[in-house]
Design a protein around this motif. Sequence first.
Motif, PDB file in Angstrom:
ATOM      1  N   ALA A 162       1.299   9.265  -5.925  1.00  0.00           N
ATOM      2  CA  ALA A 162       1.746  10.647  -5.713  1.00  0.00           C
ATOM      3  C   ALA A 162       2.692  11.080  -6.828  1.00  0.00           C
ATOM      4  N   LEU A 163       3.591  10.180  -7.244  1.00  0.00           N
ATOM      5  CA  LEU A 163       4.511  10.486  -8.337  1.00  0.00           C
ATOM      6  C   LEU A 163       3.745  10.724  -9.635  1.00  0.00           C
ATOM      7  N   GLY A 164       2.759   9.873  -9.923  1.00  0.00           N
ATOM      8  CA  GLY A 164       1.958  10.031 -11.142  1.00  0.00           C
ATOM      9  C   GLY A 164       1.188  11.334 -11.143  1.00  0.00           C
ATOM     10  N   ILE A 165       0.614  11.690 -10.012  1.00  0.00           N
ATOM     11  CA  ILE A 165      -0.144  12.949  -9.925  1.00  0.00           C
ATOM     12  C   ILE A 165       0.782  14.141 -10.101  1.00  0.00           C
ATOM     13  N   SER A 166       1.963  14.082  -9.508  1.00  0.00           N
ATOM     14  CA  SER A 166       2.889  15.214  -9.651  1.00  0.00           C
ATOM     15  C   SER A 166       3.372  15.344 -11.090  1.00  0.00           C
ATOM     16  N   ARG A 167       3.578  14.218 -11.772  1.00  0.00           N
ATOM     17  CA  ARG A 167       3.984  14.287 -13.183  1.00  0.00           C
ATOM     18  C   ARG A 167       2.872  14.867 -14.049  1.00  0.00           C
ATOM     19  N   LEU A 168       1.634  14.451 -13.794  1.00  0.00           N
ATOM     20  CA  LEU A 168       0.503  15.011 -14.546  1.00  0.00           C
ATOM     21  C   LEU A 168       0.382  16.516 -14.303  1.00  0.00           C
ATOM     22  N   ALA A 169       0.565  16.930 -13.065  1.00  0.00           N
ATOM     23  CA  ALA A 169       0.488  18.365 -12.754  1.00  0.00           C
ATOM     24  C   ALA A 169       1.596  19.127 -13.479  1.00  0.00           C
ATOM     25  N   ILE A 171       0.837  -1.200   0.000  1.00  0.00           N
ATOM     26  CA  ILE A 171       0.000   0.000   0.000  1.00  0.00           C
ATOM     27  C   ILE A 171       0.872   1.250   0.000  1.00  0.00           C
ATOM     28  N   GLU A 172       1.940   1.232   0.786  1.00  0.00           N
ATOM     29  CA  GLU A 172       2.846   2.381   0.830  1.00  0.00           C
ATOM     30  C   GLU A 172       3.504   2.609  -0.536  1.00  0.00           C
ATOM     31  N   ALA A 173       3.943   1.521  -1.186  1.00  0.00           N
ATOM     32  CA  ALA A 173       4.573   1.648  -2.497  1.00  0.00           C
ATOM     33  C   ALA A 173       3.574   2.184  -3.526  1.00  0.00           C
ATOM     34  N   LEU A 174       2.345   1.690  -3.483  1.00  0.00           N
ATOM     35  CA  LEU A 174       1.332   2.175  -4.420  1.00  0.00           C
ATOM     36  C   LEU A 174       0.965   3.635  -4.153  1.00  0.00           C
ATOM     37  N   SER A 175       0.964   4.028  -2.901  1.00  0.00           N
ATOM     38  CA  SER A 175       0.676   5.430  -2.567  1.00  0.00           C
ATOM     39  C   SER A 175       1.776   6.334  -3.099  1.00  0.00           C
ATOM     40  N   GLU A 176       3.018   5.899  -2.970  1.00  0.00           N
ATOM     41  CA  GLU A 176       4.134   6.682  -3.518  1.00  0.00           C
ATOM     42  C   GLU A 176       4.031   6.769  -5.037  1.00  0.00           C
ATOM     43  N   PHE A 177       3.669   5.661  -5.685  1.00  0.00           N
ATOM     44  CA  PHE A 177       3.513   5.642  -7.141  1.00  0.00           C
ATOM     45  C   PHE A 177       2.397   6.591  -7.566  1.00  0.00           C
TER      46      PHE A 177
END
Length: 146
Positions: free
Chosen positions: A103-110, A95-101
Amino acid sequence: MERLLGGDLPPGGKCDLKTLASLAGITRTGFYPKKNRDGTARPGTYQHLAEEFERRRAELQEAGEIIDPRDAQIERLKAEVATLKTRILARDQKIEALSEFKALGISRLAAQHDEIERLRRQVAGAGAVRQLPHSASRKAPYGSCN
């Protein structure tokens, strides 16, 4: 004693001296040493039976035999708890790894959205950029192959 050591326990009973005393119809205090008035110790009436019972029960436990079914249940439940703790730990890590993934995806989209907006503002401010006609209204160069 044989019944208890054989695993034939009464409901609510354990493989212990208390249950042995109740099955034998004697008081538990007979299994323990007594003190005389002068302070010297004397053996309990059934102390020799208690010592034999404890010795035989310890031998069975050392041999790996579990006499008390509740002890077996406790061991089984302890193993199950350990397995579940391991599974929970693995799930929490996933769950922690997926949450980090995420967050990374959202920041890249932004960041991509910000770049698109910057380019649109740049195009709007330049004025020297010409829009190309849509492909449906354009004629095919050098004739058509249809």
